[in-house]
Enzyme design. Structure first.
Site, PDB file in Angstrom:
ATOM      1  N   LYS A 124       4.440  -6.435   6.004  1.00  0.00           N
ATOM      2  CA  LYS A 124       5.069  -5.896   4.870  1.00  0.00           C
ATOM      3  C   LYS A 124       5.097  -4.145   5.036  1.00  0.00           C
ATOM      4  O   LYS A 124       6.109  -3.694   4.835  1.00  0.00           O
ATOM      5  CB  LYS A 124       4.101  -5.881   3.556  1.00  0.00           C
ATOM      6  CG  LYS A 124       4.634  -5.540   2.296  1.00  0.00           C
ATOM      7  CD  LYS A 124       3.741  -5.435   1.093  1.00  0.00           C
ATOM      8  CE  LYS A 124       2.701  -4.623   1.350  1.00  0.00           C
ATOM      9  NZ  LYS A 124       1.661  -4.654   0.111  1.00  0.00           N
ATOM     10  N   ASP A 142       5.922  -7.574  -1.667  1.00  0.00           N
ATOM     11  CA  ASP A 142       4.501  -7.223  -2.507  1.00  0.00           C
ATOM     12  C   ASP A 142       4.364  -8.045  -3.659  1.00  0.00           C
ATOM     13  O   ASP A 142       5.219  -9.041  -3.908  1.00  0.00           O
ATOM     14  CB  ASP A 142       4.199  -5.797  -2.593  1.00  0.00           C
ATOM     15  CG  ASP A 142       5.136  -5.263  -4.028  1.00  0.00           C
ATOM     16  OD1 ASP A 142       6.226  -5.907  -4.378  1.00  0.00           O
ATOM     17  OD2 ASP A 142       4.686  -4.028  -4.340  1.00  0.00           O
TER      18      ASP A 142
END
Length: 216
Positions: A124, A142
């Protein structure tokens, strides 16, 4: 898990997002690729506002890997002590700074594989850096994107990797660069977890979420 919305509706959704905010920006403060890496790594299990508050003073004195190493672990820890998991994160900041100096001549690498090698940097974080700094259409999933993707039918998936693939596969290519920013902001301020603000949602009529709140 919601069904995948068809292509024409996906195009309309992202056209609306683009019309509302043509150039969405991440909310983490940074001055270069290095400070972006650090800020995103620090943001795990923390709010962007909390990270910004801690890093303003830190980045004022250490905006390069070498300057961060010169500060040392104790001083870095003191700067970020208001952030969750700050002790481990401080260690990671020092370690990733050392690796950037030793392995990449002090420059943040521009490949996902290289970024993920850095301590405290996962997929991420790497995708955020690739997207925001290197302008790659990488999708950083997220909790907000995971919720919006599944709730609305924009990018359904059982885990973050599946949602990332769904965005890449189904969001029209011209919207790929900003897709994750639009979805993050939508999830952070409108499609919130406990009581989504459906009455203020600009894609309410296209969304597959059945338990809508705040009737328009």
């Amino acid at each position: 898990m919601a069904k995948q919305l068809p292509y024409p509706i996906m195009r309309e959704i992202f056209t609306r997002f683009q019309t509302a905010e043509a150039e969405p920006e991440g909310e983490l403060e940074h001055v270069n690729a290095y400070t972006l890496v650090v800020a995103v790594a620090l943001s795990a299990q923390a709010t962007d506002a909390g990270v910004n508050k801690a890093t303003r003073g830190l980045f004022a004195v250490a905006d390069t890997p070498q300057k961060m190493l010169d500060l040392g672990l104790e001083t870095v820890t003191e700067h970020i002590k208001t952030i969750g998991l700050f002790r481990q994160k401080a260690k990671n900041v020092i370690k990733l700074s050392q690796m950037i100096v030793d392995d990449y001549d002090g420059q943040v690498p521009s490949s996902r594989a290289a970024l993920i090698r850095l301590p405290g940097v996962g997929r991420k974080t790497a995708n955020v850096v690739l997207n925001m700094w290197f302008n790659h259409p990488a999708q950083a999933v997220d909790t907000h994107i995971f919720r919006v993707g599944n709730r609305a039918g924009i990018a359904p998936g059982k885990d973050v990797d599946a949602v990332e693939r769904a965005i890449e596969d189904h969001v029209p290519v011209e919207f790929q660069h900003h897709a994750h920013h639009w979805m993050i902001l939508h999830g952070r301020y409108i499609c919130v977890a406990r009581k989504p603000k459906c009455g203020a949602c600009l894609i309410r009529d296209l969304c597959l979420f059945e338990d809508k709140t705040d009737p328009a």
